[in-house]
Structure formats: C-alpha cells, structure tokens
Design a protein around this motif. Structure first.
Motif, mmCIF file in Angstrom:
data_model
loop_
_atom_site.group_PDB
_atom_site.id
_atom_site.type_symbol
_atom_site.label_atom_id
_atom_site.label_comp_id
_atom_site.label_asym_id
_atom_site.label_seq_id
_atom_site.Cartn_x
_atom_site.Cartn_y
_atom_site.Cartn_z
ATOM 1 N N HIS A 1 46.995 46.292 46.000
ATOM 2 C CA HIS A 1 45.783 45.542 45.652
ATOM 3 C C HIS A 1 44.539 46.219 46.214
ATOM 4 O O HIS A 1 43.724 46.757 45.456
ATOM 5 N N GLU A 2 44.381 46.203 47.543
ATOM 6 C CA GLU A 2 43.165 46.772 48.117
ATOM 7 C C GLU A 2 43.032 48.263 47.830
ATOM 8 O O GLU A 2 41.916 48.763 47.648
ATOM 9 N N TRP A 3 44.158 48.972 47.800
ATOM 10 C CA TRP A 3 44.109 50.421 47.629
ATOM 11 C C TRP A 3 44.446 50.868 46.219
ATOM 12 O O TRP A 3 44.867 51.998 45.980
ATOM 13 N N LYS A 4 44.237 49.995 45.265
ATOM 14 C CA LYS A 4 44.326 50.387 43.863
ATOM 15 C C LYS A 4 43.031 49.999 43.156
ATOM 16 O O LYS A 4 42.471 48.934 43.411
ATOM 17 N N THR A 5 42.603 50.864 42.263
ATOM 18 C CA THR A 5 41.358 50.637 41.529
ATOM 19 C C THR A 5 41.678 50.106 40.142
ATOM 20 O O THR A 5 42.354 50.768 39.357
ATOM 21 N N ASN A 6 41.192 48.907 39.857
ATOM 22 C CA ASN A 6 41.369 48.291 38.546
ATOM 23 C C ASN A 6 40.048 47.644 38.150
ATOM 24 O O ASN A 6 39.630 46.654 38.758
ATOM 25 N N VAL A 7 39.371 48.227 37.166
ATOM 26 C CA VAL A 7 38.057 47.746 36.756
ATOM 27 C C VAL A 7 37.922 47.842 35.235
ATOM 28 O O VAL A 7 38.686 48.551 34.576
ATOM 29 N N THR A 8 36.944 47.111 34.707
ATOM 30 C CA THR A 8 36.562 47.244 33.301
ATOM 31 C C THR A 8 35.149 47.794 33.247
ATOM 32 O O THR A 8 34.235 47.238 33.889
ATOM 33 N N LEU A 9 34.952 48.881 32.497
ATOM 34 C CA LEU A 9 33.659 49.561 32.441
ATOM 35 C C LEU A 9 33.163 49.626 30.998
ATOM 36 O O LEU A 9 33.958 49.602 30.051
ATOM 37 N N ASN A 10 31.865 49.743 30.848
ATOM 38 C CA ASN A 10 31.250 49.943 29.532
ATOM 39 C C ASN A 10 31.011 51.430 29.322
ATOM 40 O O ASN A 10 30.285 52.068 30.103
ATOM 41 N N ALA A 11 31.627 51.992 28.301
ATOM 42 C CA ALA A 11 31.403 53.403 27.979
ATOM 43 C C ALA A 11 30.002 53.585 27.422
ATOM 44 O O ALA A 11 29.454 52.682 26.761
ATOM 45 N N ASP A 12 29.399 54.744 27.695
ATOM 46 C CA ASP A 12 28.048 54.992 27.177
ATOM 47 C C ASP A 12 28.117 55.420 25.708
ATOM 48 O O ASP A 12 29.190 55.383 25.077
ATOM 49 N N ALA A 13 27.003 55.836 25.173
ATOM 50 C CA ALA A 13 26.923 56.176 23.746
ATOM 51 C C ALA A 13 27.795 57.368 23.371
ATOM 52 O O ALA A 13 28.106 57.571 22.192
ATOM 53 N N ASN A 14 28.209 58.147 24.362
ATOM 54 C CA ASN A 14 29.092 59.287 24.110
ATOM 55 C C ASN A 14 30.562 58.951 24.361
ATOM 56 O O ASN A 14 31.431 59.833 24.250
ATOM 57 N N GLY A 15 30.824 57.702 24.733
ATOM 58 C CA GLY A 15 32.190 57.314 25.063
ATOM 59 C C GLY A 15 32.598 57.733 26.465
ATOM 60 O O GLY A 15 33.794 57.871 26.756
ATOM 61 N N THR A 16 31.620 57.930 27.342
ATOM 62 C CA THR A 16 31.891 58.421 28.694
ATOM 63 C C THR A 16 31.878 57.269 29.711
ATOM 64 O O THR A 16 31.010 56.394 29.664
ATOM 65 N N ILE A 17 32.851 57.291 30.610
ATOM 66 C CA ILE A 17 32.873 56.364 31.741
ATOM 67 C C ILE A 17 32.949 57.175 33.028
ATOM 68 O O ILE A 17 33.506 58.269 33.061
ATOM 69 N N SER A 18 32.379 56.641 34.094
ATOM 70 C CA SER A 18 32.433 57.269 35.412
ATOM 71 C C SER A 18 32.745 56.209 36.447
ATOM 72 O O SER A 18 32.248 55.076 36.358
#
Length: 472
Positions: free
Chosen positions: A428-445
């Motif tokens: 839980h604490e040491w795992k990353t689970n998120v929902t992100l909005n991709a930009d106009a190029n389909g890129t997430i960071s």
C-alpha cells in the motif's frame, strides 16, 4: 494524492484493518486479539523519543530519493484521456525463507503459506535451504529431488514434525520449481555451515585435509546443478567469532572462511553472486575487509538482525540500551553500522530478520508490529540495501532456540498484527496507484516507486488499451 500513513495514524489503521477483516470472517480472532492494542501504544515514550520526528523525516526523505523515480510515457490514443497507473511489482526484493514448504500439516495451511510468495505478493524473493547435512545425508547420496518424505501427504500425517530429520529442510527442487513458476528471486542458503555438517563426516583434526576436497566436490555439484537458476548464494554461514577469534567452532580448518571462498568462487560461474552472512557489529566489517583484501569474491554483504528472546524485545520497546546478537537496534546505531558496511562498497542483503512478540498477548503482538514497521522503513530507505528477508514466517516453526512467536502468522496461518504492518508498507504505502489526465499528446508524467506497472486507458474509439511499463 496518495494517502501518506504516519506513525500517528498507523496504529488506528492496523487495528481497524484487523477488526474489519475479523468482522467479515476473513480470519478468526483469538481472545487476546479482541483486545486490540494500537502498535504505537505498545511501545514506550522513550522508544518514541528514539524514533523521533527527525529520524522519521530523514527516512521519508531517503525513501523518496532512493526508492522512487520520475517516469514519462506517451500513449497512443490517450490524448486528453484518464490513465490508470497501477504498480504491480517492486524492484526492491522483500523476502522470506521457504523452509516450511508443504510441511505445515494440512493442504489448507500449505496453500495459505504459499499464497504469500510471488512476484506481485508480499514476498517476491525467497531463501532456499541447502544445508549440507540434509542435502547429502549419506555420503554420495544426494537429497535434491523429492521422494515421498517431501510430499504434503507425508507431512500431513506426521504428528511431531519437528522431530523429523528434514523438518525445515525441504528438498530444494520443488521449491525452486515453485519459485520459477511464480517469478520469485531465489537465494541459496548456505553452501557451508560448520555448525550443521553431515553426520557422516569425521569432524576430527585428522579429517581436515579431506574436508577441503569434499568442499570442492560439494560446491562443484551445486554450481553445475543450479547454474542459471539461483541468483545468489551464501558461501559460508556464521563463520565470524563474536570476539574476533580465528575459530568459531572447535573443529574447523584455520582461516576456513577464506579457504572455502577460494574453492567456491573457482567453481561457480562469475555471474553468480556470492554472499557472506553474519552479524556481530564490532568484528564483522573488518572481517569482511580482510577477506576482500585477499581477493575473496564477496559480491553481497549479508547482515543478520535477530532479536532472540522476550527480554531483549521488551527492552527495545522500552527504549533501553540493548545489544542483541551483537547489534544495537536503535535507529542511529543501525545507521552508523550501515554506513560502516557501505565503506566496503557492496550491496547489502538484510538476510535474516527476527522480530518476535514476547508472548501471545495483544500488547506483545502490537509491539512486534510497531518495531517491525519502524525497522522496515529504515532498511527500505537505505540505498545500499536491496533485499530484506524475514526469517520465520510462521510461529513455532523456527530452529531450536529461536523465538516461537516471531512469525507473521500463527501456527494455524492466522495473520498477526505484524503481518498487517508489513502488508500495509509493501502493498500500500510503497506502491504507486494513481489516475492521471494525459495531455494533448497522450503523455503522462509521475514519480512512483520503482517496479513494473500497468497503464490502462480508453482510446478515442472506446476501446480499452493496456500497456506494461517499468519505472527504474
């Protein structure tokens, strides 16, 4: 934003989780466990003063710096879409030994035990037993492949398993096959251990010249049989004398650690990692350096951390000075020890971890959970540590003389508070689970814990897309 769990709310989280799962019938609470005690309340104010805000802030900073990485991905058809980021596995190795494989007395208990091992489970790494005494119980007759005595059926019908010669020494081949099938990193333990040698050997001074050749034959057999299957091995186990003397056991060759190392490194392929495994704060680092100065191929520094006994555990929880197994457990002392080992410029395997509950009371089990949580956070934060191996996973399944309540589970595989503490960190604490909005190029960071991820999004045609990626 991912929820951050702190010392203050961990006790509530762990207790609430235990009680919630019990109400759902996931496991049966014992009478003591019904009196749930917050882990933070099971240790003293003096303990909290030692594990103070400054110590925990530095741990958090190191975890952020060393266990996470920045990642950027451009995904086809994801422009302006929500992308689910789910971490599946860890780069870091969280391990335990697998010495009770199929030995717990019922198919149900065996299945539960195995269910916690896997590349995406609590333990993604395992230590496999190779004690020479049980690997070659009779001279020239090897016990590497299973027979009936290694089956679950055999153990299910044994009334006193601890009296069997191969209790806690299961045949290695079924374990290796299980680990290979489940993506589990394996560590062989050990090639040589003078405390537990084959009974057919004549452990008298006149036999010592023969022992060198026997050691070479043994190392050659293991190297050839398991080439390409095991990642690393303990070459010698517990060969350091606590007082710094040459010999730890009465009948052993002079300088046998180095002699054994020369033999083993000449037989094993260069890509197999060779480890030393011991503890003893004052004498261990210079002992290792002396071997390395003579060109012993020490690839990994194995460091044991054992609390053997109820009294040392209670003293640690009380914030008292306590040296157990030659080592202090105060955070600043542990950090100083790790800095000294870091001078040797080798990765560190926390190879055997024992943190017991003094007894079966709710307070003792909560104490075990709190100390484990704090120590795992410190160890996980340390950049040179790549693997932590909990020793006895199940209560009452340790070696003679080891604490009987040092497991994560009861003898009936019921989870203890320490299990929830460890699971909360690793899954839980040491795992990353998120929902992100991709930009106009389909890129997430994002910045996430190092490991393997699944990225999921719905493209412009309404079709679900999935991409597997790694963050390093």
């Amino acid at each position: 934003m991912k929820k951050q769990f702190t010392r203050q709310n961990f006790g509530m989280t762990c207790t609430a989780t235990v009680l919630a799962l019990a109400s759902l019938g996931v496991f049966n609470l014992t009478a003591n466990a019904k009196e749930a005690v917050k882990p933070e309340d099971a240790v003293s104010a003096e303990y909290h003063a030692i594990w103070n805000e400054e110590v925990n802030r530095e741990i958090d900073e190191r975890i952020e710096k060393y266990r996470k990485a920045d990642a950027t991905f451009t995904l086809e058809g994801a422009a302006g879409k929500k992308v689910r980021v789910e971490q599946k596995t860890h780069e870091f190795e969280f391990g335990a030994h697998l010495f009770n494989f199929d030995q717990l007395g019922s198919d149900d208990l065996n299945a539960k035990y195995k269910s916690y091992y896997g590349k995406d489970k609590l333990f993604n790494a395992a230590t496999v037993p190779f004690y020479w005494k049980e690997v070659e119980p009779e001279e020239g007759k090897f016990r590497l492949d299973p027979d009936y005595r290694d089956t679950a059926e055999f153990w299910n019908n044994v009334k006193e398993p601890e009296k069997q010669m191969h209790w806690r020494r299961p045949c290695p081949e079924p374990i290796i096959e299980f680990c290979e099938a489940n993506g589990i990193s394996m560590h062989g333990h050990p090639i040589i251990y003078y405390r537990i040698m084959p009974t057919w050997m004549k452990m008298v001074p006149e036999y010592l010249p023969t022992l060198t050749q026997k050691t070479r034959d043994h190392a050659r057999m293991l190297a050839r049989r398991y080439q390409g299957r095991l990642d690393s091995w303990d070459v010698v186990n517990e060969s350091v004398h606590p007082a710094g003397w040459t010999k730890r056991y009465p009948i052993e060759p002079e300088d046998y650690t180095f002699t054994t190392w020369e033999v083993v490194q000449s037989e094993f392929p260069a890509d197999v990692k060779l480890a030393i495994n011991d503890s003893w704060r004052d004498v261990y680092p210079p002992f290792i350096k002396g071997l390395m100065d003579r060109n012993a191929k020490i690839d990994i520094l194995g460091l044991q951390m054992h609390i053997f006994g109820a009294k040392p555990m209670q003293d640690i929880a009380a914030g008292k000075d306590c040296i157990t197994n030659g080592t202090s457990w105060k955070p600043r002392d542990v950090e100083a020890y790790l800095r000294e080992l870091d001078k040797l410029d080798r990765p560190i395997h926390l190879s055997e971890i024992t943190i017991p509950a003094p007894d079966t009371s709710a307070r003792s089990e909560a104490m075990q959970a709190q100390v484990t949580r704090d120590m795992y956070r410190l160890w996980f934060s340390w950049p040179s540590i790549y693997r932590i191996t909990w020793w006895n996973v199940v209560d009452g399944c340790g070696y003679v003389g080891e604490p009987t309540k040092s497991g994560l589970f009861t003898r009936q595989m019921e989870p203890k508070p320490v299990y929830y503490a460890m699971d909360q960190l690793i899954n839980h604490e040491w795992k990353t689970n998120v929902t992100l909005n991709a930009d106009a190029n389909g890129t997430i960071s994002f910045r996430g814990f190092k490991g393997d991820y699944t990225l999921t999004w719905t493209d412009e045609n309404g079709k679900e897309q999935v991409k597997e990626v790694s963050v390093k």
